[in-house]
Design a protein around this motif. Structure first.
Motif, PDB file in Angstrom:
ATOM      1  N   VAL A  86       0.846  -1.201   0.000  1.00  0.00           N
ATOM      2  CA  VAL A  86       0.000   0.000   0.000  1.00  0.00           C
ATOM      3  C   VAL A  86       0.881   1.251   0.000  1.00  0.00           C
ATOM      4  N   ASP A  87       1.917   1.234   0.838  1.00  0.00           N
ATOM      5  CA  ASP A  87       2.827   2.378   0.900  1.00  0.00           C
ATOM      6  C   ASP A  87       3.514   2.600  -0.448  1.00  0.00           C
ATOM      7  N   ARG A  88       3.878   1.508  -1.093  1.00  0.00           N
ATOM      8  CA  ARG A  88       4.539   1.634  -2.404  1.00  0.00           C
ATOM      9  C   ARG A  88       3.601   2.243  -3.437  1.00  0.00           C
ATOM     10  N   ILE A  89       2.341   1.778  -3.449  1.00  0.00           N
ATOM     11  CA  ILE A  89       1.361   2.310  -4.404  1.00  0.00           C
ATOM     12  C   ILE A  89       1.115   3.791  -4.150  1.00  0.00           C
ATOM     13  N   GLU A  90       0.972   4.168  -2.887  1.00  0.00           N
ATOM     14  CA  GLU A  90       0.752   5.576  -2.555  1.00  0.00           C
ATOM     15  C   GLU A  90       1.937   6.432  -2.992  1.00  0.00           C
ATOM     16  N   ALA A  91       3.136   5.935  -2.768  1.00  0.00           N
ATOM     17  CA  ALA A  91       4.328   6.710  -3.114  1.00  0.00           C
ATOM     18  C   ALA A  91       4.458   6.893  -4.621  1.00  0.00           C
ATOM     19  N   GLN A  92       4.045   5.869  -5.392  1.00  0.00           N
ATOM     20  CA  GLN A  92       4.219   5.934  -6.843  1.00  0.00           C
ATOM     21  C   GLN A  92       3.071   6.640  -7.549  1.00  0.00           C
ATOM     22  N   THR A  93       1.856   6.506  -7.002  1.00  0.00           N
ATOM     23  CA  THR A  93       0.675   7.032  -7.711  1.00  0.00           C
ATOM     24  C   THR A  93      -0.006   8.180  -6.974  1.00  0.00           C
ATOM     25  N   GLY A  94       0.258   8.319  -5.684  1.00  0.00           N
ATOM     26  CA  GLY A  94      -0.391   9.372  -4.917  1.00  0.00           C
ATOM     27  C   GLY A  94      -1.805   9.034  -4.486  1.00  0.00           C
ATOM     28  N   ARG A  95      -2.249   7.817  -4.699  1.00  0.00           N
ATOM     29  CA  ARG A  95      -3.600   7.411  -4.287  1.00  0.00           C
ATOM     30  C   ARG A  95      -3.538   6.280  -3.278  1.00  0.00           C
ATOM     31  N   LYS A  96      -4.625   6.161  -2.497  1.00  0.00           N
ATOM     32  CA  LYS A  96      -4.726   5.076  -1.527  1.00  0.00           C
ATOM     33  C   LYS A  96      -5.582   3.955  -2.110  1.00  0.00           C
TER      34      LYS A  96
END
Length: 309
Positions: A86-96
């Motif tokens: 989840v942290d990786r996705i947020e860091a790369q895309t800016g979404r949760k």
């Protein structure tokens, strides 16, 4: 051979042949979990010989064994792996990630970790007594018993069984024995008991290695606490703990029986398997008969048992 006992009554005579049952169980022979498989259930050899028969008949008693393998990944490990993703996705895309995506991430994490998970394997002995129309499981929980019965019914089409119901409930009978300080004929009360209040308090009193023929125990019973577990010995030959649901736990065949059968008693080798089965079933069959009699006899299917002793 048996540490716990749950007893069922066959609702019709046992007519399946040994060969037919062997063929049916072979179709459900146990196979180890695959890399991404969480659970495997199947039949194994009661005698312990690889590729041996799955049905053993000793003195007219039928013995089967079910094996269950479970692979589990600690939820904390899965949760940590999901959070990392989840942290990786947020860091790369800016979404949760939303709920559905989190569920998918959880499934992916569990599947990725399963090949590294440790397996837990358990076995359950099944004893069928055709002459007595009894089926006995060496189970300590209803959940495990349900798994075994599901596998057995799948193998034996048309099999119909029911848990035995008695005229007097075990709880009421145990309360009577404690109150009167007298066990039924052939039995003696040992030094372990659990009493539970029937009211909203659900208070529990437990005795371990403690005399039960005391005023204190009688007072608890007279105040409405019902026994949920009571340690008993049958004819100084078999000790066990009787539960409110008519299960026998902590079953132990005593030294006097083993001494009587010292020339045949098992030591774990294959040539002792038949002797072990003969001793266990030979003691448990009359024990169960006497216990059912002590509980007022069996209630015919479709009738309701009384509660009072």
């Amino acid at each position: 051979m048996f540490k716990n006992v749950m007893v069922y009554r066959l609702q019709s005579p046992w007519t399946t042949s040994q060969a037919d049952l062997e063929d049916a169980l072979q179709a459900g022979r146990f196979a180890e979990c695959g890399a991404s498989q969480e659970k495997s259930v199947g039949w194994v050899e009661p005698r312990g010989h690889a590729h041996g028969p799955l049905v053993e008949v000793v003195g007219g008693q039928w013995i089967l064994k079910l094996q269950i393998e479970v692979k589990s990944v600690p939820s904390s490990v899965v949760k940590r792996k999901v959070q990392d993703e989840v942290d990786r996705i947020e860091a790369q895309t800016g979404r949760k990630p939303g709920k559905k995506e989190r569920r998918d991430l959880t499934d992916d994490a569990r599947n990725a970790l399963l090949p590294m998970a440790f397996s837990k394997i358990g076995t359950t002995m099944v004893w069928i007594s055709p002459q007595d129309n009894l089926l006995v499981l060496d189970c300590g929980s209803t959940a495990r018993a349900d798994e075994v019965m599901t596998a057995l019914i799948k193998a034996v089409g048309g099999l119909s069984v029911a848990l035995i119901n008695t005229q007097t409930s075990p709880a009421a009978a145990m309360a009577h024995w404690l109150r009167e300080r007298e066990a039924p004929q052939g039995f003696s009360v040992d030094r372990e008991c659990e009493l539970k209040a029937a009211d909203e308090s659900k208070s529990v009193v437990r005795y371990t290695r403690h005399a039960l023929d005391t005023d204190e125990v009688v007072q608890h019973v007279e105040q409405g606490k019902l026994p949920t577990r009571l340690a008993l010995t049958w004819n100084e030959r078999v000790s066990f703990v009787l539960t409110e649901s008519l299960q026998l736990k902590k079953l132990a065949i005593l030294d006097v029986v083993l001494e009587e059968n010292s020339g045949a008693a098992g030591d774990g080798r294959d040539d002792s398997f038949d002797a072990d089965i003969a001793i266990a079933t030979g003691e448990l069959s009359p024990l169960l008969d006497d216990l059912l009699e002590a509980l007022g006899g069996e209630v015919p299917l479709g009738q309701t048992a009384g509660a009072a002793a």
